[in-house]
Scaffold this motif. Sequence first.
Motif, PDB file in Angstrom:
ATOM      1  N   SER A  98       0.801  -1.228   0.000  1.00 27.37           N
ATOM      2  CA  SER A  98       0.000   0.000   0.000  1.00 27.37           C
ATOM      3  C   SER A  98       0.839   1.286   0.000  1.00 27.37           C
ATOM      4  N   TYR A 103      -4.042   1.633  -0.568  1.00 24.94           N
ATOM      5  CA  TYR A 103      -4.941   0.607  -0.032  1.00 24.94           C
ATOM      6  C   TYR A 103      -5.917   0.143  -1.107  1.00 24.94           C
ATOM      7  N   THR A 104      -6.248   1.030  -2.035  1.00 23.04           N
ATOM      8  CA  THR A 104      -7.230   0.706  -3.068  1.00 23.04           C
ATOM      9  C   THR A 104      -6.625   0.004  -4.269  1.00 23.04           C
ATOM     10  N   GLU A 106      -4.953   1.671  -6.501  1.00 22.95           N
ATOM     11  CA  GLU A 106      -4.952   2.642  -7.598  1.00 22.95           C
ATOM     12  C   GLU A 106      -3.557   3.178  -7.928  1.00 22.95           C
ATOM     13  N   LEU A 168      -9.176  -7.428  -4.458  1.00 21.76           N
ATOM     14  CA  LEU A 168      -9.286  -5.968  -4.666  1.00 21.76           C
ATOM     15  C   LEU A 168      -9.824  -5.687  -6.063  1.00 21.76           C
ATOM     16  N   ARG A 172     -13.954  -4.071  -7.257  1.00 24.36           N
ATOM     17  CA  ARG A 172     -14.232  -2.852  -8.008  1.00 24.36           C
ATOM     18  C   ARG A 172     -15.535  -2.952  -8.803  1.00 24.36           C
TER      19      ARG A 172
END
Length: 212
Positions: A98, A103-104, A106, A168, A172
């Motif tokens: 991360s 964390y996402t 992205e 993850l 989405r």
Amino acid sequence: MSRISVVAAVIGLVGFLGSCRQDMHDQPRYRPLSASRFFGDGRSARDFPEGTVARGQLRLDTAFYEGRVGTQEISSFPIPITAAVLDRGQDRYNIYCSPCHAYTGEGNGMIVQRGFTAPPSLHEARLKSATPGYIYDVITNGFGAMYSYASRLPPADRWAVVAYVRALQLSRGATLADVPEDRRPELGPRPPAPAAQPQPATPPSPVERRAR
Ligand code: HEC
């Protein structure tokens, strides 16, 4: 001198001399890296015979240890994926990935915000369709500006992280229909649809702010 002390001295001397054998000390041996006249190349330090494997290092299961079979990266997981594995993967991802990948996933983690090369989003179509073996390989050997995490993540943890990256990516595009009906109550009440908000004005640039 009394007779007794003479006898005692003789017994002591015999014992002392008897312990003076040097056999163990005098056995033939080399000091580390010293020269040798025995071997043709003059070195006493020998290479391992080809094919030597250290104890516990026989990694025949290449799918598990390298994420590949032959030269082909594997397209499935070599371990069963359980909730515990995903929890472990989330924990390790949040610690080790991360800072850059966020964390996402992205790719705008804190280190990137401070200037490190930005990684691609893990939600890119290319990475969503990448095999587990490929992502495992990126963690194991690094990729471009990203260094290897092999020393920090043992193989089982790497697979847990790969599984979490997959989760993850799936999260989405997930809809309510992806959640089994009997478990939907665990999601809690659905948030009310957001009311139309007026768009906030663009924040002033640092230059404008300083000018004020
Ligand atoms: C220090 C920052 C940093 C950390 C920490 C980091 N990465 Fe990366 N990662 C990058 C960068 C930068 C790239 C892009 C490298 C390039 O293209 O040169 C990248 C690329 C990737 C890619 C895509 C490779 C491709 O084909 O484009 C994956 C997958 C990936 N990282 C997974 C991970 C995982 C999983 C972790 C945690 C174990 C992790 N990364 C930790 C910086 C990081």
